[in-house]
Design an enzyme around this catalytic site. Structure first.
Site, PDB file in Angstrom:
ATOM      1  N   SER A 107      25.034  38.740  12.927  1.00 21.58           N
ATOM      2  CA  SER A 107      24.785  39.408  14.305  1.00 21.58           C
ATOM      3  C   SER A 107      22.808  39.070  14.642  1.00 21.58           C
ATOM      4  O   SER A 107      22.711  38.236  14.878  1.00 21.58           O
ATOM      5  CB  SER A 107      25.033  40.750  14.251  1.00 21.58           C
ATOM      6  OG  SER A 107      25.061  41.468  15.660  1.00 21.58           O
ATOM      7  N   ASP A 157      35.582  40.257  19.741  1.00 21.65           N
ATOM      8  CA  ASP A 157      34.366  40.779  19.504  1.00 21.65           C
ATOM      9  C   ASP A 157      34.105  41.703  20.977  1.00 21.65           C
ATOM     10  O   ASP A 157      33.836  40.582  21.832  1.00 21.65           O
ATOM     11  CB  ASP A 157      33.440  39.920  19.134  1.00 21.65           C
ATOM     12  CG  ASP A 157      31.884  40.228  18.653  1.00 21.65           C
ATOM     13  OD1 ASP A 157      31.465  41.647  19.128  1.00 21.65           O
ATOM     14  OD2 ASP A 157      31.465  39.975  17.844  1.00 21.65           O
ATOM     15  N   HIS A 188      33.264  42.316  15.805  1.00 21.00           N
ATOM     16  CA  HIS A 188      32.096  42.328  15.341  1.00 21.00           C
ATOM     17  C   HIS A 188      31.978  42.385  13.933  1.00 21.00           C
ATOM     18  O   HIS A 188      31.162  42.011  13.442  1.00 21.00           O
ATOM     19  CB  HIS A 188      31.093  43.012  16.284  1.00 21.00           C
ATOM     20  CG  HIS A 188      29.818  42.545  16.389  1.00 21.00           C
ATOM     21  ND1 HIS A 188      29.355  41.581  17.073  1.00 21.00           N
ATOM     22  CD2 HIS A 188      28.481  42.866  15.732  1.00 21.00           C
ATOM     23  CE1 HIS A 188      28.140  41.033  16.883  1.00 21.00           C
ATOM     24  NE2 HIS A 188      27.597  41.936  16.165  1.00 21.00           N
TER      25      HIS A 188
HETATM   26  C1  MLT Z   1      23.280  43.445  17.592  1.00 23.77           C
HETATM   27  O1  MLT Z   1      23.849  44.432  17.582  1.00 23.77           O
HETATM   28  O2  MLT Z   1      22.368  43.239  16.691  1.00 23.77           O
HETATM   29  C2  MLT Z   1      23.475  42.363  18.832  1.00 23.77           C
HETATM   30  O3  MLT Z   1      24.842  42.387  18.842  1.00 23.77           O
HETATM   31  C3  MLT Z   1      22.871  41.101  18.298  1.00 23.77           C
HETATM   32  C4  MLT Z   1      21.517  41.226  18.648  1.00 23.77           C
HETATM   33  O4  MLT Z   1      20.823  42.233  19.290  1.00 23.77           O
HETATM   34  O5  MLT Z   1      20.782  40.311  18.169  1.00 23.77           O
END
Ligand code: MLT
Length: 206
Positions: A107, A157, A188
């Site tokens: 992520s 996702d 996710h």
């Molecule tokens: C996260 O939750 O970290 C996002 O989906 C990805 C990000 O902000 O880089």
């Protein structure tokens, strides 16, 4: 530990000094310990796992965002540079082979990994991007020919659409990277299938 290196991090040395190094990059709210167990996917590698330096409501991240999926691109550019400098400094400090540093990020960690690939070509040999988005689109595009990338994203996702995943793959390909995309029947959250494809891919790059 931190020492003369700028990021709090965990380092676990490989039995053989010439081994590849897995750079482990956590997601939002994680820390330098989170991803270390995933080092098992690349047996015999050095493990280098920094903690992101941004705090969002107390949750560590690698760069600032303005909203979910809306990134502060100037901050991202600066933080990707800082992380690249840290990787170079850590390679010198721990006597790592700097031509064999492979990222594995989840992520937010995947997003900073691809930003480092695009903004600081040559620092990473490649990477496993788990639940990755397009971090930014540098103009002009750099040449990152020879960089190998595995993207493992979820088909359902709620944070990363399939179009976003395809846009990321195309962006990296246009820059010259060798990109493989795997779809997981997942959102996710990571699934066993992510670890299986990551392990096989990491075996092929060593
Ligand atoms: C996260 O939750 O970290 C996002 O989906 C990805 C990000 O902000 O880089």
């Amino acid at each position: 530990m931190k020492g003369d290196l700028e990021f709090e991090h965990v380092f676990q040395p490989a039995p053989h000094p010439s081994a590849p190094t897995l750079l482990l990059l956590h997601g939002t709210g994680g820390d330098e310990h989170d991803m270390v167990p995933l080092g098992r996917l690349m047996p015999g590698a050095n493990l280098l796992s920094p903690r992101g330096q941004i705090l969002e409501n107390g949750m560590p991240r690698f760069f600032r965002r303005l909203a979910e999926g809306v990134f502060d691109v100037e901050d991202l550019k600066r933080r990707a540079g800082n992380l690249a400098d840290f990787v170079i400094a850590a390679a010198a400090h721990y006597r790592l082979d700097s031509s064999r540093i492979i990222a594995m990020g989840f992520s937010n960690g995947a997003n900073i990994a691809s930003a480092v690939m695009l903004l600081r070509p040559g620092v990473l040999r490649g990477g496993v991007l788990l639940r990755a988005m397009v971090p930014l689109e540098p103009q002009p595009l750099p040449s990152i020919t020879g960089t190998r990338v595995l993207i493992s994203n979820g088909e359902i996702d709620p944070i990363v659409s399939t179009e976003e995943t395809e846009r990321l793959a195309r962006l990296l390909q246009r820059a010259g990277a060798d990109v493989e995309v795997h779809w997981q029947p997942a959102g996710h959250q990571l699934m066993p299938g992510d670890f299986a494809v990551a392990k096989a891919w990491l075996q092929s790059i060593r």
